[in-house]
Design a protein around this motif. Structure first.
Motif, PDB file in Angstrom:
ATOM      1  N   ASP A   1       0.816  -1.229   0.000  1.00 53.83           N
ATOM      2  CA  ASP A   1       0.000   0.000   0.000  1.00 53.83           C
ATOM      3  C   ASP A   1       0.844   1.270   0.000  1.00 53.83           C
ATOM      4  N   LEU A   2       1.936   1.233   0.750  1.00 54.68           N
ATOM      5  CA  LEU A   2       2.696   2.463   0.943  1.00 54.68           C
ATOM      6  C   LEU A   2       3.715   2.706  -0.158  1.00 54.68           C
TER       7      LEU A   2
ATOM      8  N   ARG B   1       5.064   4.356  -2.994  1.00 57.74           N
ATOM      9  CA  ARG B   1       4.792   5.638  -3.675  1.00 57.74           C
ATOM     10  C   ARG B   1       6.101   6.143  -4.258  1.00 57.74           C
TER      11      ARG B   1
ATOM     12  N   GLU C   1       9.536   8.148   9.662  1.00 64.37           N
ATOM     13  CA  GLU C   1       9.017   8.332  11.016  1.00 64.37           C
ATOM     14  C   GLU C   1       8.062   9.518  11.106  1.00 64.37           C
ATOM     15  N   LYS C   2       7.669  10.068   9.953  1.00 60.71           N
ATOM     16  CA  LYS C   2       6.824  11.263   9.991  1.00 60.71           C
ATOM     17  C   LYS C   2       5.351  10.892   9.938  1.00 60.71           C
ATOM     18  N   TYR C   3       4.612  11.438  10.876  1.00 54.13           N
ATOM     19  CA  TYR C   3       3.169  11.215  10.913  1.00 54.13           C
ATOM     20  C   TYR C   3       2.491  12.569  10.884  1.00 54.13           C
ATOM     21  N   MET C   4       1.554  12.758  10.000  1.00 54.34           N
ATOM     22  CA  MET C   4       0.824  14.028   9.972  1.00 54.34           C
ATOM     23  C   MET C   4      -0.503  13.835   9.259  1.00 54.34           C
ATOM     24  N   PRO C   5      -1.482  14.701   9.602  1.00 47.57           N
ATOM     25  CA  PRO C   5      -2.764  14.612   8.905  1.00 47.57           C
ATOM     26  C   PRO C   5      -2.645  15.152   7.480  1.00 47.57           C
ATOM     27  N   PRO C   6      -3.577  14.761   6.569  1.00 48.75           N
ATOM     28  CA  PRO C   6      -3.449  15.120   5.148  1.00 48.75           C
ATOM     29  C   PRO C   6      -3.372  16.627   4.928  1.00 48.75           C
TER      30      PRO C   6
ATOM     31  N   PRO D   1      -6.530  12.924  13.798  1.00 55.86           N
ATOM     32  CA  PRO D   1      -6.823  12.842  12.358  1.00 55.86           C
ATOM     33  C   PRO D   1      -6.105  11.653  11.736  1.00 55.86           C
ATOM     34  N   PRO D   2      -6.608  11.128  10.606  1.00 59.66           N
ATOM     35  CA  PRO D   2      -5.892  10.041   9.928  1.00 59.66           C
ATOM     36  C   PRO D   2      -4.580  10.545   9.333  1.00 59.66           C
ATOM     37  N   ASP D   3      -3.659   9.617   9.110  1.00 61.27           N
ATOM     38  CA  ASP D   3      -2.344   9.978   8.563  1.00 61.27           C
ATOM     39  C   ASP D   3      -2.463  10.252   7.061  1.00 61.27           C
ATOM     40  N   TYR D   4      -1.580  11.123   6.544  1.00 69.40           N
ATOM     41  CA  TYR D   4      -1.684  11.489   5.126  1.00 69.40           C
ATOM     42  C   TYR D   4      -1.375  10.336   4.198  1.00 69.40           C
ATOM     43  N   GLN D   5      -0.632   9.333   4.676  1.00 65.68           N
ATOM     44  CA  GLN D   5      -0.333   8.187   3.816  1.00 65.68           C
ATOM     45  C   GLN D   5      -1.018   6.917   4.265  1.00 65.68           C
ATOM     46  N   GLN D   6      -1.019   6.699   5.580  1.00 56.57           N
ATOM     47  CA  GLN D   6      -1.482   5.406   6.086  1.00 56.57           C
ATOM     48  C   GLN D   6      -2.969   5.396   6.395  1.00 56.57           C
TER      49      GLN D   6
ATOM     50  N   ILE E   1      -0.265   2.598  16.258  1.00 55.18           N
ATOM     51  CA  ILE E   1       0.867   3.183  16.994  1.00 55.18           C
ATOM     52  C   ILE E   1       0.484   3.432  18.447  1.00 55.18           C
TER      53      ILE E   1
ATOM     54  N   TRP F   1       0.544  -4.343  11.604  1.00 54.98           N
ATOM     55  CA  TRP F   1       0.747  -3.099  10.859  1.00 54.98           C
ATOM     56  C   TRP F   1       1.652  -3.346   9.659  1.00 54.98           C
TER      57      TRP F   1
ATOM     58  N   MET G   1       1.349  -2.255   5.484  1.00 53.39           N
ATOM     59  CA  MET G   1       2.178  -1.085   5.192  1.00 53.39           C
ATOM     60  C   MET G   1       3.481  -1.464   4.492  1.00 53.39           C
TER      61      MET G   1
ATOM     62  N   SER H   1       9.935   8.407  16.267  1.00 52.63           N
ATOM     63  CA  SER H   1       9.218   9.653  16.007  1.00 52.63           C
ATOM     64  C   SER H   1       9.160  10.526  17.249  1.00 52.63           C
TER      65      SER H   1
ATOM     66  N   SER I   1       8.650  14.012  15.194  1.00 52.16           N
ATOM     67  CA  SER I   1       8.242  14.095  13.796  1.00 52.16           C
ATOM     68  C   SER I   1       6.838  13.518  13.632  1.00 52.16           C
ATOM     69  N   ILE I   2       5.949  13.944  14.508  1.00 53.40           N
ATOM     70  CA  ILE I   2       4.563  13.509  14.438  1.00 53.40           C
ATOM     71  C   ILE I   2       3.756  14.718  14.877  1.00 53.40           C
ATOM     72  N   SER I   3       2.683  15.010  14.161  1.00 51.00           N
ATOM     73  CA  SER I   3       2.000  16.290  14.398  1.00 51.00           C
ATOM     74  C   SER I   3       1.261  16.267  15.744  1.00 51.00           C
TER      75      SER I   3
ATOM     76  N   MET J   1      -1.907  14.245  16.710  1.00 59.41           N
ATOM     77  CA  MET J   1      -1.675  12.801  16.782  1.00 59.41           C
ATOM     78  C   MET J   1      -0.789  12.453  17.964  1.00 59.41           C
TER      79      MET J   1
END
Lengths: 148, 245
Positions: A94-95, A97, A125-130, B46-51, B58, B115, B119, B189, B197-199, B202
């Protein structure tokens, strides 16, 4: 020296000895512990020749070519110094890209093409919302090789 | 220097009573924080931009992995104190850490595998991080097995303590494996110097889960240590008095 002190020194001695032995062993097995080699290491001939190994790096942007009507896919793995073309046939995770980390398992052909029989995605290791991702500007120059 | 406070910890009835008094002070905050963290992680973050939503594992995986290492460090430290100061209750504390740590290691491995399949594309690879965490599980199992294989409690304490101390070398290997070698596992992270490195939306539930899991570990350890002390001191008069109450 009291017996307690002797036992304390014994325990510290065990710890020091095991730590030194562990460090030496891990140094000696350094290459075997490496889960993958990056394209620079492959270019320097550090990867085992003629044997299966794992190649890791970033999928170069715009390099993914899928053959229509089949699972054949070609892409370029780069560490922003060197790059290696990869051929693979199968289902991608899935990942997978462009611009993301990937680990391919296979053999390096004499033509310099890496023939993979397994492709795993490597997440960073980066996690963030879209919406945060969208608001981030893409970096002008890739500053460093991907984290190993 | 006055060491009486330290030697009082060596007294089984004292530690038994202290552990009993302390348990609710860890158990209740742990329960509340874990509930809040789960709600925050599963519903609010919020959901992650990729996962997408898959990243939410996590919230169980990272605190479990953290505890698997922390429990081992505590176990080795308690075993070392028991070995050097011949303190029986320290061995009891070390023995009560082992099963808890082993279960959190299992949780970290299982959630990581669940996971990893979507992934990475695989449940398991012989990667330095994954392998070192599996070795950690075997160290726990070896410690538990060694204790139960030796009948004489004093010899079991000493032999298992040496194993626990030798094995502690694996803890930094697990932690730094992703930095020392190329690994498929992502770099830390949160547990690192510098900015996570996590917003933040989250991260907040994750930090709550870290604190909650740590308190849960302490609460479980206190309960188990009480049981272990009772079992060891079952011949003594204070235990029959406690049981008679």
């Amino acid at each position: 020296m009291t017996p307690r002190r002797r036992r304390l020194i014994l325990v510290l001695g065990i710890l020091a000895g095991v730590a030194i032995a562990g460090t030496l062993a891990l140094q000696a097995f350094r290459e075997n512990v490496m889960f993958f080699f990056d394209p620079s290491q492959v270019a320097q001939g550090e990867a085992p020749e003629g044997e299966r190994f794992r190649l890791g790096g970033m999928v170069e942007k715009g390099s993914v070519v899928r053959a229509p009507g089949s699972l054949q896919v070609q892409f370029i793995v780069t560490d922003f110094q060197r790059s290696v073309p990869v051929h693979y046939s199968g289902v991608l995770p899935d990942l997978f890209r462009e611009g993301q980390g990937v680990v391919a398992h296979g053999r390096l052909g004499t033509d310099g093409v890496f023939n993979a029989d397994e492709v795993l995605a490597k997440h960073d290791e980066k996690y963030m919302p879209p919406e945060v991702k969208r608001s981030l500007k893409p970096p002008a120059t890739p500053a460093a090789a991907p984290q190993g | 220097m006055d060491w009486t406070w330290f030697h009082r910890f060596g007294s089984p009835p004292h530690l038994y009573g202290l552990a009993g008094k302390l348990t609710p002070w860890f158990a209740w905050p742990a329960a509340l924080l874990i509930l809040a963290g789960l709600y925050g992680g599963l519903a609010l973050a919020p959901p992650d931009y990729q996962q997408g939503d898959g990243f939410r594992i996590i919230y169980v995986h990272a605190p479990s992995a953290w505890l698997s290492l922390m429990a081992y460090t505590w176990m080795a430290a308690a075993a070392a104190i028991g070995l050097v100061w011949r303190m029986k209750v320290a061995h009891a504390v070390a023995a009560s850490c082992a099963p808890i740590g082993a279960w959190f290691t299992v949780a970290a491995l299982c959630t990581g595998m669940l996971w990893g399949k979507p992934m990475w594309g695989t449940y398991w690879v012989w990667d330095p991080r994954l392998t070192a965490e599996l070795v950690l599980l075997f160290l726990y199992l070896g410690y538990i097995g060694l204790r139960s294989a030796i009948e004489d409690p004093q010899r079991a304490d000493r032999a298992s303590a040496v194993l626990a101390i030798v094995g502690v070398v694996n803890v930094p290997i697990v932690r730094y494996s992703v930095e020392w070698w190329n690994s498929i596992h992502q770099a830390p992270s949160v547990m690192k110097f510098g900015k996570p490195s996590i917003s933040w939306p989250m991260l907040t539930p994750l930090l709550i889960m870290f604190v909650g899991f740590t308190l849960l570990f302490v609460a479980l350890m206190l309960v188990r240590a009480r049981g272990e002390i009772l079992r060891r001191e079952r011949q003594s008069r204070w235990v029959s008095e406690v049981v008679a109450q």
